[in-house]
Design an enzyme around this catalytic site. Structure first.
Site, PDB file in Angstrom:
ATOM      1  N   GLY A  16      -9.633   2.293   0.489  1.00 27.31           N
ATOM      2  CA  GLY A  16     -10.543   3.349   0.056  1.00 27.31           C
ATOM      3  C   GLY A  16     -10.650   3.367  -1.458  1.00 27.31           C
ATOM      4  N   ARG A  77     -12.616  -3.201   3.487  1.00 28.45           N
ATOM      5  CA  ARG A  77     -11.520  -3.309   4.454  1.00 28.45           C
ATOM      6  C   ARG A  77     -11.710  -4.688   5.080  1.00 28.45           C
ATOM      7  NH1 ARG A  77      -9.060   1.927   3.984  1.00 28.45           N
ATOM      8  NH2 ARG A  77     -10.663   3.471   3.714  1.00 28.45           N
ATOM      9  N   ASP A 108      -1.409   2.009   0.840  1.00 25.96           N
ATOM     10  CA  ASP A 108      -0.318   1.336   1.559  1.00 25.96           C
ATOM     11  C   ASP A 108      -0.783   0.093   2.326  1.00 25.96           C
ATOM     12  OD1 ASP A 108      -1.639   2.903   3.373  1.00 25.96           O
ATOM     13  OD2 ASP A 108       0.157   3.484   4.485  1.00 25.96           O
ATOM     14  N   THR A 131      -5.185   5.563  -4.772  1.00 24.08           N
ATOM     15  CA  THR A 131      -5.607   6.255  -3.546  1.00 24.08           C
ATOM     16  C   THR A 131      -5.638   7.757  -3.818  1.00 24.08           C
ATOM     17  OG1 THR A 131      -4.919   6.909  -1.318  1.00 24.08           O
ATOM     18  CG2 THR A 131      -3.193   6.024  -2.709  1.00 24.08           C
ATOM     19  N   ASP A 133      -4.978   9.927  -1.744  1.00 28.91           N
ATOM     20  CA  ASP A 133      -4.053  10.617  -0.822  1.00 28.91           C
ATOM     21  C   ASP A 133      -2.692  10.970  -1.427  1.00 28.91           C
ATOM     22  OD1 ASP A 133      -6.095  10.115   0.960  1.00 28.91           O
ATOM     23  OD2 ASP A 133      -5.132   8.355   1.834  1.00 28.91           O
ATOM     24  N   ASP A 135       0.026   9.401  -1.194  1.00 27.81           N
ATOM     25  CA  ASP A 135       1.005   9.291  -0.105  1.00 27.81           C
ATOM     26  C   ASP A 135       2.003   8.144  -0.294  1.00 27.81           C
ATOM     27  OD1 ASP A 135      -0.911   7.337   0.170  1.00 27.81           O
ATOM     28  OD2 ASP A 135      -1.163   7.571   2.329  1.00 27.81           O
ATOM     29  N   ARG A 177      -5.464  10.866   5.053  1.00 24.58           N
ATOM     30  CA  ARG A 177      -4.817   9.948   6.008  1.00 24.58           C
ATOM     31  C   ARG A 177      -3.702  10.691   6.748  1.00 24.58           C
ATOM     32  NH1 ARG A 177      -6.510   4.140   6.046  1.00 24.58           N
ATOM     33  NH2 ARG A 177      -4.478   3.419   5.365  1.00 24.58           N
TER      34      ARG A 177
HETATM   35  P1  ATP Z   1      -6.349   4.027   1.404  1.00 22.63           P
HETATM   36  O1  ATP Z   1      -4.981   4.631   1.476  1.00 22.63           O
HETATM   37  O2  ATP Z   1      -7.145   4.559   0.277  1.00 22.63           O
HETATM   38  O3  ATP Z   1      -7.093   4.018   2.688  1.00 22.63           O
HETATM   39  P2  ATP Z   1      -5.351   1.359   1.837  1.00 22.63           P
HETATM   40  O4  ATP Z   1      -4.989   0.299   0.863  1.00 22.63           O
HETATM   41  O5  ATP Z   1      -4.226   1.930   2.625  1.00 22.63           O
HETATM   42  O6  ATP Z   1      -6.136   2.457   1.021  1.00 22.63           O
HETATM   43  P3  ATP Z   1      -6.388  -0.056   4.165  1.00 22.63           P
HETATM   44  O7  ATP Z   1      -7.764  -0.160   4.685  1.00 22.63           O
HETATM   45  O8  ATP Z   1      -5.319   0.448   5.058  1.00 22.63           O
HETATM   46  O9  ATP Z   1      -6.486   0.815   2.829  1.00 22.63           O
HETATM   47  O10 ATP Z   1      -5.942  -1.502   3.655  1.00 22.63           O
HETATM   48  C1  ATP Z   1      -6.745  -2.260   2.786  1.00 22.63           C
HETATM   49  C2  ATP Z   1      -6.754  -3.702   3.191  1.00 22.63           C
HETATM   50  O11 ATP Z   1      -5.425  -4.248   3.095  1.00 22.63           O
HETATM   51  C3  ATP Z   1      -7.168  -3.978   4.633  1.00 22.63           C
HETATM   52  O12 ATP Z   1      -8.548  -3.999   4.783  1.00 22.63           O
HETATM   53  C4  ATP Z   1      -6.566  -5.368   4.845  1.00 22.63           C
HETATM   54  O13 ATP Z   1      -7.369  -6.367   4.266  1.00 22.63           O
HETATM   55  C5  ATP Z   1      -5.262  -5.271   4.059  1.00 22.63           C
HETATM   56  N1  ATP Z   1      -4.160  -4.943   4.990  1.00 22.63           N
HETATM   57  C6  ATP Z   1      -3.847  -3.728   5.505  1.00 22.63           C
HETATM   58  N2  ATP Z   1      -2.807  -3.830   6.365  1.00 22.63           N
HETATM   59  C7  ATP Z   1      -2.469  -5.138   6.404  1.00 22.63           C
HETATM   60  C8  ATP Z   1      -1.488  -5.895   7.117  1.00 22.63           C
HETATM   61  N3  ATP Z   1      -0.644  -5.331   7.968  1.00 22.63           N
HETATM   62  N4  ATP Z   1      -1.440  -7.238   6.901  1.00 22.63           N
HETATM   63  C9  ATP Z   1      -2.290  -7.841   6.034  1.00 22.63           C
HETATM   64  N5  ATP Z   1      -3.243  -7.176   5.350  1.00 22.63           N
HETATM   65  C10 ATP Z   1      -3.338  -5.854   5.515  1.00 22.63           C
END
Ligand code: ATP
Length: 328
Positions: A16, A77, A108, A131, A133, A135, A177
């Site tokens: 995000g 994503r 995360d 982020t 959040d 978190d 989240r």
């Molecule tokens: P926000 O907290 O703002 O949503 P985020 O970084 O947690 O941000 P996610 O969509 O969960 O957002 O993760 C971003 C990208 O990281 C995913 O689209 C994917 O490409 C990669 N990613 C997430 N989890 C994994 C995983 N277990 N293994 C490999 N890549 C991952």
């Protein structure tokens, strides 16, 4: 790889988007170039790394962006990066572009992917917490959280004007989240009657506390914040619960949605992002890898990515108590 020989660093934003990401990109770029390190900007997060959407940045490429919300690098994503084949392709881009280390700005999920990639391909990864959040364990604040909190508070102030003109319970759905930081602190800042968050008791109990125990007797309107995942269906479900249990109250639901991510970053977020971006380059120069840059008691700290991801950050009990005490 010898870490003090980092010549080129890749930077991306993922997950995000959050206000202040641009300030972080600017800081990483300028701090790196200042130390003689080239910067390869990767567009659309891990998707761009897989697809080879990479452009070399100069200091001018990050001019005039510190005040802009969103991310000039775009975010995405990317499911493919969760597969070994996807990460293999990403590594091919790393080789082709001669990237020696990666700086990933996100939450995360971004860190989980980055850590896995670092382990598989021996590429040093530094995470910047970007982020709304807040978190992530190991940092008091994340880039974007302060701006989002201010935006939500402003929305609540506007709702308050109309809420006090009628006898209604306003239910405002807030992002986060799995975490209730935005919801709880926006409730305190907005002088709300209650916050329904995943970290505390059952929704029913929280609602009874907020509405059923007579607190409302002294008030003619209420604003209750509902964390989007505190209950399935979010604020709408809570509204239905109130209308069923307390038919004397009429409810109105407001879902703030993506408004919460927008806007120009606050001074705090710009400063945080700038300090963290510069610290990321310093950390690489010092031979650090697979750490998140955090802030604790206004000091920059390095936190292993594994801890930032896996340890659960809890809300502050005194904040929760303050809301209860002050919302009578
Ligand atoms: P926000 O907290 O703002 O949503 P985020 O970084 O947690 O941000 P996610 O969509 O969960 O957002 O993760 C971003 C990208 O990281 C995913 O689209 C994917 O490409 C990669 N990613 C997430 N989890 C994994 C995983 N277990 N293994 C490999 N890549 C991952």
């Amino acid at each position: 790889m010898e870490y003090n020989k980092i010549k080129t660093v890749g930077v991306l934003t993922s997950g995000g988007d959050a206000p202040g990401m641009n300030a972080a990109i600017r800081a990483v770029t300028r701090a790196a170039i200042g130390q003689g390190i080239r910067v390869k900007a990767i567009y659309r997060g891990y998707k761009g790394l897989i697809d080879g959407e990479v452009v070399e940045f100069s200091t001018q490429d990050v001019s005039g962006i510190i005040q802009r919300g969103g991310t000039i690098l775009k975010s995405a994503r990317c499911k493919e990066f969760q597969t070994p084949e996807g990460r293999q392709q990403a590594y091919e881009t790393i080789l082709k572009e001669q990237i020696d280390a990666l700086i990933v700005i996100g939450g995360d999920g971004t860190f989980t992917g980055g850590r896995l990639f670092a382990q598989e391909y021996d590429v040093p990864v530094i995470g910047l917490p970007g982020t709304i959040d807040n978190d992530l364990w190991g940092t008091d604040a994340t880039i974007g959280y302060d701006t989002s909190l201010s935006t939500i508070t402003e929305c609540i102030d506007k709702l308050r004007d109309t809420a006090t003109s009628h006898e209604r319970v306003f239910l405002v759905e807030v992002m986060g989240r799995n975490a209730g930081f935005l919801t709880l602190n926006a409730a305190i800042a907005g002088g709300c009657e209650a916050a329904i968050i995943p970290e505390r008791a059952s929704v029913k109990e929280q609602l009874e506390d907020a509405i059923g125990n007579g607190r409302r007797k002294s008030k003619n309107s209420s604003i209750v914040l509902v964390q989007e995942h505190a209950v399935e269906g979010g604020a709408k479900t809570v509204a239905e619960m109130i209308e069923k249990e307390h038919p004397e109250y009429s409810t109105r639901v407001t879902v703030l949605g993506h408004l919460q991510r927008g806007g120009s970053p606050t001074a705090y977020d710009r400063i945080l992002a700038s300090r963290m971006g510069a610290a990321a380059i310093q950390a690489l120069q010092d031979g650090q890898r697979n750490v998140m840059i955090g802030i604790q008691n206004d000091d920059i700290v390095l936190v292993p990515l594994s801890k930032a991801i896996h340890q659960k950050k809890d809300i502050k009990e005194d904040s929760w108590q303050a809301l209860q005490t002050l919302s009578i």
